[in-house]
Design a protein around this motif. Structure first.
Motif, PDB file in Angstrom:
ATOM      1  N   LEU A   1       0.829  -1.202   0.000  1.00  0.00           N
ATOM      2  CA  LEU A   1       0.000   0.000   0.000  1.00  0.00           C
ATOM      3  C   LEU A   1       0.861   1.248   0.000  1.00  0.00           C
ATOM      4  CD1 LEU A   1      -2.572  -1.046   2.775  1.00  0.00           C
ATOM      5  CD2 LEU A   1      -2.642  -1.564   0.322  1.00  0.00           C
ATOM      6  N   ASP A   2       0.377   2.309  -0.666  1.00  0.00           N
ATOM      7  CA  ASP A   2       1.100   3.579  -0.628  1.00  0.00           C
ATOM      8  C   ASP A   2       0.702   4.351   0.626  1.00  0.00           C
ATOM      9  OD1 ASP A   2      -1.334   4.858  -1.030  1.00  0.00           O
ATOM     10  OD2 ASP A   2      -0.881   5.511  -3.078  1.00  0.00           O
ATOM     11  N   PRO A   3       1.280   5.531   0.876  1.00  0.00           N
ATOM     12  CA  PRO A   3       0.982   6.276   2.114  1.00  0.00           C
ATOM     13  C   PRO A   3      -0.491   6.618   2.295  1.00  0.00           C
ATOM     14  CG  PRO A   3       2.960   7.140   1.078  1.00  0.00           C
ATOM     15  CD  PRO A   3       2.368   6.178   0.109  1.00  0.00           C
ATOM     16  N   LYS A   4      -1.273   6.622   1.210  1.00  0.00           N
ATOM     17  CA  LYS A   4      -2.701   6.916   1.301  1.00  0.00           C
ATOM     18  C   LYS A   4      -3.542   5.642   1.319  1.00  0.00           C
ATOM     19  CE  LYS A   4      -2.250  11.432  -0.957  1.00  0.00           C
ATOM     20  NZ  LYS A   4      -2.692  12.287  -2.097  1.00  0.00           N
ATOM     21  N   ALA A   5      -2.897   4.517   1.610  1.00  0.00           N
ATOM     22  CA  ALA A   5      -3.562   3.215   1.729  1.00  0.00           C
ATOM     23  C   ALA A   5      -4.122   2.712   0.403  1.00  0.00           C
ATOM     24  CB  ALA A   5      -4.665   3.257   2.788  1.00  0.00           C
ATOM     25  N   ARG A   6      -3.605   3.227  -0.711  1.00  0.00           N
ATOM     26  CA  ARG A   6      -4.005   2.724  -2.025  1.00  0.00           C
ATOM     27  C   ARG A   6      -3.113   1.541  -2.392  1.00  0.00           C
ATOM     28  NH1 ARG A   6      -3.764   8.565  -4.917  1.00  0.00           N
ATOM     29  NH2 ARG A   6      -1.655   8.258  -4.065  1.00  0.00           N
ATOM     30  N   ARG A   7      -3.732   0.509  -2.939  1.00  0.00           N
ATOM     31  CA  ARG A   7      -3.001  -0.722  -3.248  1.00  0.00           C
ATOM     32  C   ARG A   7      -2.131  -0.540  -4.487  1.00  0.00           C
ATOM     33  NH1 ARG A   7      -3.407  -5.753  -5.861  1.00  0.00           N
ATOM     34  NH2 ARG A   7      -2.792  -7.525  -4.556  1.00  0.00           N
ATOM     35  N   LEU A   8      -0.828  -0.775  -4.313  1.00  0.00           N
ATOM     36  CA  LEU A   8       0.114  -0.682  -5.429  1.00  0.00           C
ATOM     37  C   LEU A   8       0.271  -2.018  -6.152  1.00  0.00           C
ATOM     38  CD1 LEU A   8       2.936   1.397  -3.694  1.00  0.00           C
ATOM     39  CD2 LEU A   8       1.162   2.230  -5.259  1.00  0.00           C
ATOM     40  N   GLY A   9       0.083  -3.107  -5.433  1.00  0.00           N
ATOM     41  CA  GLY A   9       0.274  -4.439  -5.985  1.00  0.00           C
ATOM     42  C   GLY A   9       0.571  -5.400  -4.866  1.00  0.00           C
ATOM     43  N   GLN A  10       1.257  -6.486  -5.178  1.00  0.00           N
ATOM     44  CA  GLN A  10       1.657  -7.403  -4.122  1.00  0.00           C
ATOM     45  C   GLN A  10       2.937  -8.121  -4.499  1.00  0.00           C
ATOM     46  OE1 GLN A  10      -1.947  -9.722  -3.600  1.00  0.00           O
ATOM     47  NE2 GLN A  10      -1.007 -11.522  -4.506  1.00  0.00           N
ATOM     48  N   GLY A  11       3.543  -8.737  -3.488  1.00  0.00           N
ATOM     49  CA  GLY A  11       4.815  -9.404  -3.714  1.00  0.00           C
ATOM     50  C   GLY A  11       5.039 -10.510  -2.711  1.00  0.00           C
ATOM     51  N   ILE A  12       6.127 -11.244  -2.902  1.00  0.00           N
ATOM     52  CA  ILE A  12       6.486 -12.356  -2.032  1.00  0.00           C
ATOM     53  C   ILE A  12       7.490 -11.859  -0.997  1.00  0.00           C
ATOM     54  CG2 ILE A  12       7.437 -14.683  -1.927  1.00  0.00           C
ATOM     55  CD1 ILE A  12       4.865 -14.483  -3.515  1.00  0.00           C
ATOM     56  N   SER A  13       7.134 -11.955   0.271  1.00  0.00           N
ATOM     57  CA  SER A  13       7.996 -11.439   1.337  1.00  0.00           C
ATOM     58  C   SER A  13       9.142 -12.391   1.633  1.00  0.00           C
ATOM     59  CB  SER A  13       7.180 -11.222   2.614  1.00  0.00           C
ATOM     60  OG  SER A  13       8.030 -10.805   3.673  1.00  0.00           O
ATOM     61  N   ARG A  14      10.312 -11.820   1.849  1.00  0.00           N
ATOM     62  CA  ARG A  14      11.477 -12.616   2.231  1.00  0.00           C
ATOM     63  C   ARG A  14      11.641 -12.677   3.739  1.00  0.00           C
ATOM     64  NH1 ARG A  14      16.423 -11.418  -1.971  1.00  0.00           N
ATOM     65  NH2 ARG A  14      15.450 -12.369  -3.794  1.00  0.00           N
ATOM     66  N   TYR A  15      10.705 -12.064   4.454  1.00  0.00           N
ATOM     67  CA  TYR A  15      10.746 -12.057   5.919  1.00  0.00           C
ATOM     68  C   TYR A  15       9.365 -12.369   6.464  1.00  0.00           C
ATOM     69  CZ  TYR A  15      15.346  -9.816   5.709  1.00  0.00           C
ATOM     70  OH  TYR A  15      16.672  -9.542   5.476  1.00  0.00           O
ATOM     71  N   THR A  16       9.304 -12.829   7.717  1.00  0.00           N
ATOM     72  CA  THR A  16       8.027 -13.008   8.399  1.00  0.00           C
ATOM     73  C   THR A  16       7.484 -11.637   8.797  1.00  0.00           C
ATOM     74  OG1 THR A  16       9.002 -13.130  10.614  1.00  0.00           O
ATOM     75  CG2 THR A  16       8.879 -15.190   9.357  1.00  0.00           C
ATOM     76  N   ALA A  17       6.213 -11.614   9.191  1.00  0.00           N
ATOM     77  CA  ALA A  17       5.605 -10.352   9.628  1.00  0.00           C
ATOM     78  C   ALA A  17       6.348  -9.782  10.828  1.00  0.00           C
ATOM     79  CB  ALA A  17       4.128 -10.586   9.964  1.00  0.00           C
ATOM     80  N   GLN A  18       6.738 -10.653  11.748  1.00  0.00           N
ATOM     81  CA  GLN A  18       7.458 -10.199  12.945  1.00  0.00           C
ATOM     82  C   GLN A  18       8.811  -9.600  12.567  1.00  0.00           C
ATOM     83  OE1 GLN A  18       8.198 -13.283  15.820  1.00  0.00           O
ATOM     84  NE2 GLN A  18       8.859 -11.858  17.414  1.00  0.00           N
ATOM     85  N   GLU A  19       9.526 -10.258  11.674  1.00  0.00           N
ATOM     86  CA  GLU A  19      10.828  -9.742  11.236  1.00  0.00           C
ATOM     87  C   GLU A  19      10.659  -8.432  10.479  1.00  0.00           C
ATOM     88  OE1 GLU A  19      13.210 -13.972  10.519  1.00  0.00           O
ATOM     89  OE2 GLU A  19      11.880 -13.160   8.973  1.00  0.00           O
ATOM     90  N   ALA A  20       9.651  -8.380   9.599  1.00  0.00           N
ATOM     91  CA  ALA A  20       9.413  -7.160   8.821  1.00  0.00           C
ATOM     92  C   ALA A  20       9.097  -5.990   9.733  1.00  0.00           C
ATOM     93  CB  ALA A  20       8.274  -7.388   7.832  1.00  0.00           C
ATOM     94  N   GLY A  21       8.304  -6.252  10.776  1.00  0.00           N
ATOM     95  CA  GLY A  21       7.996  -5.185  11.727  1.00  0.00           C
ATOM     96  C   GLY A  21       9.223  -4.693  12.467  1.00  0.00           C
ATOM     97  N   ALA A  22      10.148  -5.604  12.735  1.00  0.00           N
ATOM     98  CA  ALA A  22      11.355  -5.224  13.479  1.00  0.00           C
ATOM     99  C   ALA A  22      12.316  -4.389  12.644  1.00  0.00           C
ATOM    100  CB  ALA A  22      12.062  -6.486  13.980  1.00  0.00           C
ATOM    101  N   ILE A  23      12.370  -4.644  11.318  1.00  0.00           N
ATOM    102  CA  ILE A  23      13.361  -3.942  10.485  1.00  0.00           C
ATOM    103  C   ILE A  23      12.750  -2.802   9.676  1.00  0.00           C
ATOM    104  CG2 ILE A  23      14.834  -5.983  10.315  1.00  0.00           C
ATOM    105  CD1 ILE A  23      13.711  -6.488   7.522  1.00  0.00           C
TER     106      ILE A  23
END
Length: 368
Positions: A318-340
């Protein structure tokens, strides 16, 4: 069809019957050295090459003096363990005189079905190719059981081709293409030059019979074609026992081409777009602009992480206005992504306590 040298990335499958003499059980060294010449020729044209090779069990059973008949699982695995080291050495010795470095990559069906393992396999193969290495891929027969097997290297080769985004897959076989019937039994059987769509009629023409040392019959090759072409990869079946089989194919030797309607890049983007997202990642304006310009998503550009996703799961962006840009495959878990989130890539190791990948979502894994 396009020339082999036009392929950015090429996967070549080599069957056991091509590598191992069925009467002596010995490696066909002269043939392998001409294949190495072909690989060198392709690499000099700028083509990445991956070899998916059968032969470990066939070589191992010869060394161990095991019969040519079907083996129980434990003896097949023992033969694979003995044969695999010889197979890898043979490729290394054949390609080294051309200045080509080889790598052995052993996989099982689980490695493609489990998203984390799939990502690891893909990243390893991409890195090897980036370093100019020719990976030699085989099913890990020493540990695979029926429940976690591909069972034949035709479909394994197709899976590898889709995984790395190959343009072309070549199945070097003991037949020179796909026929309307078994040419050994039906004198009226004709070879298809090109197959644009695999219809029920085409499927009905495929038989199950393999050839001596090899496991795959024409049906497995057709399944491989379905998998490859759906992933944007054209596939050819051609006679492989001749010397310099790839150059011969380039120069017009008999074959059947299965065409792909999409290129590999577009096919992968479509696949990612069709996945159900497991979470959301909101990015800042700078990251949104970078993504629009074909860049990867780095942790520094992430503002917020929501959802409970694992490594290899699809996430919405999502962009800063919560508009959907697309999607992708994450290389990290949600917990890891939140930490970094919001951190520089150089700070990942200090934050997580272990080294990680620079990008949270690589550009190849993004569908915008």
């Amino acid at each position: 069809m396009a020339a082999l040298t036009s392929a950015r990335r090429l996967v070549v499958k080599i069957g056991s019957a091509l590598l191992v003499d069925r009467d002596t059980g010995l490696l066909r060294s002269d043939w392998l050295h001409t294949l190495a010449q072909d690989v060198d020729w392709l690499k000099r044209q700028g083509t990445d090459v991956i070899l998916v090779s059968s032969g470990s069990i066939a070589l191992g059973r010869g060394v161990l003096g095991l019969p040519a008949a079907a083996l129980p699982l434990e003896k097949s695995q023992a033969a694979a363990a003995v044969g695999q080291i010889r197979l890898a050495r043979a490729y290394e010795e054949a390609l080294a005189p051309h200045g080509i470095t080889t790598a052995q990559v052993l996989v099982t069906l689980e490695d493609s079905e489990n998203r984390r393992r799939y990502l690891n396999s893909r990243a390893t193969l991409e890195t090897l190719l980036g370093l100019g290495v020719v990976p030699i891929v085989n099913e890990n027969d020493t540990v695979a059981t029926d429940e976690i097997r591909y069972g034949d290297n035709d479909r394994l080769a197709a899976q590898i081709a889709v995984t790395v985004g190959a343009d072309q897959l070549i199945l070097l076989s003991d037949v020179d293409g796909f026929y309307s019937g078994n040419p050994n039994e039906d004198a009226s059987a004709t070879r298809f030059e090109t197959i644009d769509r695999i219809t029920p009629e085409i499927e009905a023409m495929a038989g199950d019979a393999g050839s001596g040392l090899s496991k795959g019959g024409m049906k497995t090759k057709l399944l491989a074609a379905q998998m490859a072409t759906a992933g944007g990869c054209a596939m050819a079946i051609t006679e492989g026992s001749i010397l310099n089989p790839l150059k011969r194919l380039e120069n017009g030797s008999s074959c059947t081409w299965f065409t792909a309607t999409l290129d590999p890049h577009a096919a992968r983007k479509r696949w990612i777009s069709a996945m159900k997202p497991r979470g959301e990642i909101t990015v800042d304006e700078g990251a949104a602009n970078a993504l629009a310009n074909g860049k990867s998503l780095l942790p520094a550009g992430i503002v917020e992480v929501t959802g409970d996703f694992g490594r290899g799961d699809p996430v919405s962006i999502l962009d800063p206005k919560a508009r959907r840009l697309g999607q992708g495959i994450s290389r990290y878990t949600a917990q890891e992504a939140g930490a970094i989130k919001g951190r520089k890539s150089s700070e990942i190791e200090a934050t997580l306590g272990y080294p990680g990948r620079a990008a949270l979502i690589h550009r190849d894994d993004l569908a915008l």
